[in-house]
Motif scaffolding. Structure first.
Motif, PDB file in Angstrom:
ATOM      1  N   MET A  67       7.715  -1.069 -10.787  1.00  0.00           N
ATOM      2  CA  MET A  67       8.774  -1.721 -10.019  1.00  0.00           C
ATOM      3  C   MET A  67       8.209  -2.728  -9.016  1.00  0.00           C
ATOM      4  O   MET A  67       8.786  -3.809  -8.821  1.00  0.00           O
ATOM      5  N   LEU A  68       7.088  -2.394  -8.394  1.00  0.00           N
ATOM      6  CA  LEU A  68       6.446  -3.355  -7.491  1.00  0.00           C
ATOM      7  C   LEU A  68       6.076  -4.628  -8.240  1.00  0.00           C
ATOM      8  O   LEU A  68       6.261  -5.742  -7.750  1.00  0.00           O
ATOM      9  N   ASP A  69       5.564  -4.445  -9.450  1.00  0.00           N
ATOM     10  CA  ASP A  69       5.176  -5.579 -10.281  1.00  0.00           C
ATOM     11  C   ASP A  69       6.394  -6.420 -10.662  1.00  0.00           C
ATOM     12  O   ASP A  69       6.371  -7.649 -10.544  1.00  0.00           O
ATOM     13  N   LEU A  70       7.461  -5.765 -11.086  1.00  0.00           N
ATOM     14  CA  LEU A  70       8.686  -6.483 -11.438  1.00  0.00           C
ATOM     15  C   LEU A  70       9.262  -7.235 -10.245  1.00  0.00           C
ATOM     16  O   LEU A  70       9.840  -8.312 -10.394  1.00  0.00           O
ATOM     17  N   ALA A  71       9.092  -6.652  -9.067  1.00  0.00           N
ATOM     18  CA  ALA A  71       9.640  -7.266  -7.852  1.00  0.00           C
ATOM     19  C   ALA A  71       8.835  -8.476  -7.395  1.00  0.00           C
ATOM     20  O   ALA A  71       9.260  -9.194  -6.487  1.00  0.00           O
ATOM     21  N   GLY A  72       7.684  -8.711  -8.013  1.00  0.00           N
ATOM     22  CA  GLY A  72       6.912  -9.892  -7.674  1.00  0.00           C
ATOM     23  C   GLY A  72       5.826  -9.682  -6.638  1.00  0.00           C
ATOM     24  O   GLY A  72       5.275 -10.654  -6.107  1.00  0.00           O
ATOM     25  N   VAL A  73       5.501  -8.411  -6.337  1.00  0.00           N
ATOM     26  CA  VAL A  73       4.406  -8.133  -5.408  1.00  0.00           C
ATOM     27  C   VAL A  73       3.096  -8.601  -6.046  1.00  0.00           C
ATOM     28  O   VAL A  73       2.838  -8.327  -7.215  1.00  0.00           O
ATOM     29  N   GLU A  74       2.269  -9.302  -5.280  1.00  0.00           N
ATOM     30  CA  GLU A  74       1.057  -9.890  -5.843  1.00  0.00           C
ATOM     31  C   GLU A  74      -0.086  -8.893  -6.010  1.00  0.00           C
ATOM     32  O   GLU A  74      -0.902  -9.014  -6.920  1.00  0.00           O
ATOM     33  N   GLN A  75      -0.151  -7.916  -5.111  1.00  0.00           N
ATOM     34  CA  GLN A  75      -1.245  -6.950  -5.186  1.00  0.00           C
ATOM     35  C   GLN A  75      -0.778  -5.610  -4.633  1.00  0.00           C
ATOM     36  O   GLN A  75       0.033  -5.551  -3.714  1.00  0.00           O
ATOM     37  N   ALA A  76      -1.305  -4.530  -5.215  1.00  0.00           N
ATOM     38  CA  ALA A  76      -0.982  -3.192  -4.747  1.00  0.00           C
ATOM     39  C   ALA A  76      -2.250  -2.372  -4.604  1.00  0.00           C
ATOM     40  O   ALA A  76      -3.135  -2.416  -5.459  1.00  0.00           O
ATOM     41  N   GLU A  77      -2.318  -1.651  -3.504  1.00  0.00           N
ATOM     42  CA  GLU A  77      -3.395  -0.696  -3.284  1.00  0.00           C
ATOM     43  C   GLU A  77      -2.888   0.648  -3.795  1.00  0.00           C
ATOM     44  O   GLU A  77      -1.897   1.176  -3.270  1.00  0.00           O
ATOM     45  N   ILE A  78      -3.531   1.190  -4.827  1.00  0.00           N
ATOM     46  CA  ILE A  78      -2.875   2.252  -5.592  1.00  0.00           C
ATOM     47  C   ILE A  78      -3.503   3.636  -5.470  1.00  0.00           C
ATOM     48  O   ILE A  78      -3.065   4.556  -6.157  1.00  0.00           O
ATOM     49  N   LYS A 112      -2.309  -7.797  -9.090  1.00  0.00           N
ATOM     50  CA  LYS A 112      -3.666  -7.295  -8.936  1.00  0.00           C
ATOM     51  C   LYS A 112      -3.624  -5.882  -8.352  1.00  0.00           C
ATOM     52  O   LYS A 112      -2.739  -5.554  -7.559  1.00  0.00           O
ATOM     53  N   LEU A 113      -4.591  -5.077  -8.741  1.00  0.00           N
ATOM     54  CA  LEU A 113      -4.675  -3.702  -8.255  1.00  0.00           C
ATOM     55  C   LEU A 113      -5.959  -3.523  -7.456  1.00  0.00           C
ATOM     56  O   LEU A 113      -6.994  -4.128  -7.781  1.00  0.00           O
ATOM     57  N   MET A 114      -5.907  -2.688  -6.430  1.00  0.00           N
ATOM     58  CA  MET A 114      -7.111  -2.357  -5.685  1.00  0.00           C
ATOM     59  C   MET A 114      -7.130  -0.875  -5.332  1.00  0.00           C
ATOM     60  O   MET A 114      -6.077  -0.226  -5.294  1.00  0.00           O
ATOM     61  N   THR A 155     -12.323   4.169 -12.495  1.00  0.00           N
ATOM     62  CA  THR A 155     -10.874   4.098 -12.741  1.00  0.00           C
ATOM     63  C   THR A 155     -10.476   2.910 -13.605  1.00  0.00           C
ATOM     64  O   THR A 155      -9.352   2.861 -14.118  1.00  0.00           O
ATOM     65  N   GLY A 156     -11.349   1.935 -13.724  1.00  0.00           N
ATOM     66  CA  GLY A 156     -10.995   0.732 -14.469  1.00  0.00           C
ATOM     67  C   GLY A 156     -10.348  -0.342 -13.623  1.00  0.00           C
ATOM     68  O   GLY A 156     -10.024  -1.424 -14.127  1.00  0.00           O
ATOM     69  N   VAL A 157     -10.127  -0.060 -12.324  1.00  0.00           N
ATOM     70  CA  VAL A 157      -9.605  -1.076 -11.402  1.00  0.00           C
ATOM     71  C   VAL A 157     -10.781  -1.889 -10.895  1.00  0.00           C
ATOM     72  O   VAL A 157     -11.759  -1.330 -10.381  1.00  0.00           O
ATOM     73  N   ASP A 158     -10.691  -3.206 -11.020  1.00  0.00           N
ATOM     74  CA  ASP A 158     -11.868  -4.030 -10.730  1.00  0.00           C
ATOM     75  C   ASP A 158     -11.932  -4.548  -9.302  1.00  0.00           C
ATOM     76  O   ASP A 158     -12.808  -5.342  -8.959  1.00  0.00           O
ATOM     77  N   TRP A 159     -11.005  -4.109  -8.435  1.00  0.00           N
ATOM     78  CA  TRP A 159     -11.016  -4.544  -7.037  1.00  0.00           C
ATOM     79  C   TRP A 159     -11.191  -3.310  -6.153  1.00  0.00           C
ATOM     80  O   TRP A 159     -10.348  -2.416  -6.160  1.00  0.00           O
ATOM     81  N   THR A 185       0.805  -1.212   0.000  1.00  0.00           N
ATOM     82  CA  THR A 185       0.000   0.000   0.000  1.00  0.00           C
ATOM     83  C   THR A 185       0.845   1.272   0.000  1.00  0.00           C
ATOM     84  O   THR A 185       0.428   2.319   0.488  1.00  0.00           O
ATOM     85  N   THR A 186       2.045   1.180  -0.568  1.00  0.00           N
ATOM     86  CA  THR A 186       2.915   2.355  -0.672  1.00  0.00           C
ATOM     87  C   THR A 186       2.222   3.504  -1.402  1.00  0.00           C
ATOM     88  O   THR A 186       2.354   4.672  -1.014  1.00  0.00           O
ATOM     89  N   LEU A 187       1.469   3.180  -2.438  1.00  0.00           N
ATOM     90  CA  LEU A 187       0.841   4.218  -3.263  1.00  0.00           C
ATOM     91  C   LEU A 187      -0.443   4.767  -2.636  1.00  0.00           C
ATOM     92  O   LEU A 187      -1.031   5.707  -3.174  1.00  0.00           O
ATOM     93  N   ARG A 188      -0.869   4.191  -1.521  1.00  0.00           N
ATOM     94  CA  ARG A 188      -2.024   4.722  -0.795  1.00  0.00           C
ATOM     95  C   ARG A 188      -1.607   5.158   0.606  1.00  0.00           C
ATOM     96  O   ARG A 188      -1.454   6.321   0.891  1.00  0.00           O
TER      97      ARG A 188
END
Length: 378
Positions: A33-44, A68-70, A86-90, A9-12
């Motif tokens: 970068m979070l995605d490349l690092a293998g994080v499964e989900q981010a709260e953005i 996944k994005l939430m 926003t187009g984010v489905d979570w 949840t860095t981005l939130r």
């Protein structure tokens, strides 16, 4: 039990740190970068903050990332409408669950809060969104109310819940007991996420205790960035879970340092030199005993292998350095020194290590040796 899932949840929550505001470009770079690092989900982000925030969220959603994005939302229909745009489905919907917050923030009773969150959840699900529910200030909530609410929401279709130690009032034993009880009293299909703040320096310990007690998701921020004293640091929980608890996680250790550097630059927050895992000096050694041991066997004084993080041990000199360290540093400069010269250098180190308190490098030893005959004669 041994598989750790990360919802970062860095981005939130990270951006809620005082004085921190990411640009749209910075948010996108951090998400990539979070995605490349293998994080499964981010709260953005928080769509209810307005059009600019929604555009930033939508830009990240359009990147086609694997994780996944939430979005974070209150139990308000307009928040959920904004989230959908926003187009984010979570959509993650947060609601206060402690008596003090239900009364102070919402002016509601537990029965009214239950009705509010159920209506909001139904509204989100009817829009085709995946919905998870956050229990704000769960650490001060009544146990029975939490259990009843989670079970009711499970019947309503919710499978993921976030237990938030919002005010950082838990210690490891207490949070383990609370999480263990909650896990034992909800259906097996429930996935519990633990979200800890760090006011007492216990965010990591509390997160690990909760995971061991049955939570399966850890809410983190890069370098622990967040409100007040911050949140559980992504890099700390990932490496601790793997090395100390022998668990698994999809996050790639070699990208933790560049990820921390990126967030540090975007947030204008300096990473302390001694910050666990990603600090510049956490693999630096000055003590003569330690350096002597490391030169003989790397595992003698370092349980964590720095090469996994894309870095390595470094040796510096100071008042605690010994003969082996001095000799090693001289060899790196291609200098051979006799016993008297090394003794001279050690004596010099004892003096300058105290005042003006600097770190000594091999180039300094080389300079001192160039003046060795003159100083010795004095």
């Amino acid at each position: 039990m041994n598989r750790l899932h990360i919802c970062d949840t860095t981005l939130r929550d990270g951006e809620q740190a005082p004085g921190v505001a990411f640009s749209t470009k910075e948010k996108a770079e951090i998400a990539i970068m979070l995605d490349l690092a293998g994080v499964e989900q981010a709260e953005i982000g928080i769509p209810a903050m307005g059009e600019a925030e929604c555009r930033s969220i939508a830009r990240i959603a359009a990147l086609g990332l694997q994780m996944k994005l939430m979005t974070w939302n209150r139990a308000v229909f307009s928040d959920i409408d904004a989230a959908e745009s926003t187009g984010v489905d979570w959509a993650h919907i947060s609601v206060p669950v402690s008596a003090v917050q239900m009364k102070a923030k919402l002016g509601m009773t537990p029965v009214q809060v239950t009705e509010l969150i159920r209506k909001s959840v139904d509204y989100g699900l009817c829009k085709g969104l995946t919905v998870s529910v956050g229990f704000e200030d769960a650490s001060r909530a009544d146990d029975l109310f939490l259990e009843q609410l989670a079970n009711q929401l499970y019947r309503d279709g919710i499978r993921r819940f976030r237990y938030a130690d919002t005010l950082s009032v838990h210690h490891p034993d207490a949070i383990a007991a609370r999480i263990g009880r909650l896990v034992s009293r909800v259906p097996q299909g429930v996935e519990l996420e633990i979200h800890c703040h760090n006011d007492y320096g216990l965010a990591l310990a509390n997160t690990l205790a909760a995971l061991q007690a049955g939570a399966v998701w850890a809410s983190t921020t890069v370098s622990g960035l967040g409100e007040r004293a911050g949140n559980t640091a992504l890099e700390e929980v990932v490496m601790s879970w793997r090395d100390l608890y022998k668990g698994t996680c999809s996050v790639r250790p070699e990208l933790l340092n560049p990820l921390a550097a990126l967030v540090s630059k975007a947030s204008n927050r300096v990473i302390p030199e001694g910050k666990p895992i990603v600090g510049d000096m956490v693999f630096a050694h000055e003590s003569g005993i330690h350096i002597n041991g490391l030169l003989k066997e790397r595992s003698a004084y370092q349980a964590l292998d720095p090469t996994e993080l894309g870095t390595d041990h470094s040796f510096v000199l100071g008042k605690h350095s010994g003969r082996s360290a001095v000799q090693y540093m001289l060899e790196q400069e291609g200098i051979k020194a006799g016993p008297d010269e090394i003794k001279f250098l050690l004596e010099r180190l004892r003096l300058v290590g105290e005042d003006p308190k600097w770190v000594i490098y091999s180039k300094d030893l080389k300079h001192w040796l160039e003046h060795y005959p003159a100083e010795l004669s004095n």
